[in-house]
Design an enzyme around this catalytic site. Sequence first.
Site, PDB file in Angstrom:
ATOM      1  NE  ARG A 189      -2.089  -1.604   3.517  1.00  0.00           N
ATOM      2  CZ  ARG A 189      -2.358  -1.099   4.777  1.00  0.00           C
ATOM      3  NH1 ARG A 189      -3.616  -0.564   4.986  1.00  0.00           N
ATOM      4  NH2 ARG A 189      -1.479  -1.582   5.602  1.00  0.00           N
TER       5      ARG A 189
ATOM      6  CG  ASN B 139      -3.743  -4.521   3.615  1.00  0.00           C
ATOM      7  OD1 ASN B 139      -3.382  -4.590   2.450  1.00  0.00           O
ATOM      8  ND2 ASN B 139      -3.085  -4.439   4.719  1.00  0.00           N
TER       9      ASN B 139
END
Length: 91
Positions: A19, A37
């Site tokens: 990320r 996520n």
Amino acid sequence: MTKRVHLFVSGKVQGVYFRQSMKETADKNNVVGWVRNLPDQRVEAVLEGEESCVDAVVDWSHFGPGGAVVQDLEITDESYKGEFSKFEILY
């Protein structure tokens, strides 16, 4: 020309700074949207920006950062909405 895509990334993509690395790549390419996520160990993202810039982030997503092992990348083109002002990591 502007573009919007919705991504689902599968493989070893959590716990490898995916990320954060995607945010850095998006910021470098002037792409806005978000990444998060998912409970099933995938990463989900929505990207908006100039077509070539979004494509650059999508290309990066096929591999991700050094520790990632991308096994599958689902890419869905969506209608551009212009709803984001920056790229965010959602928690």
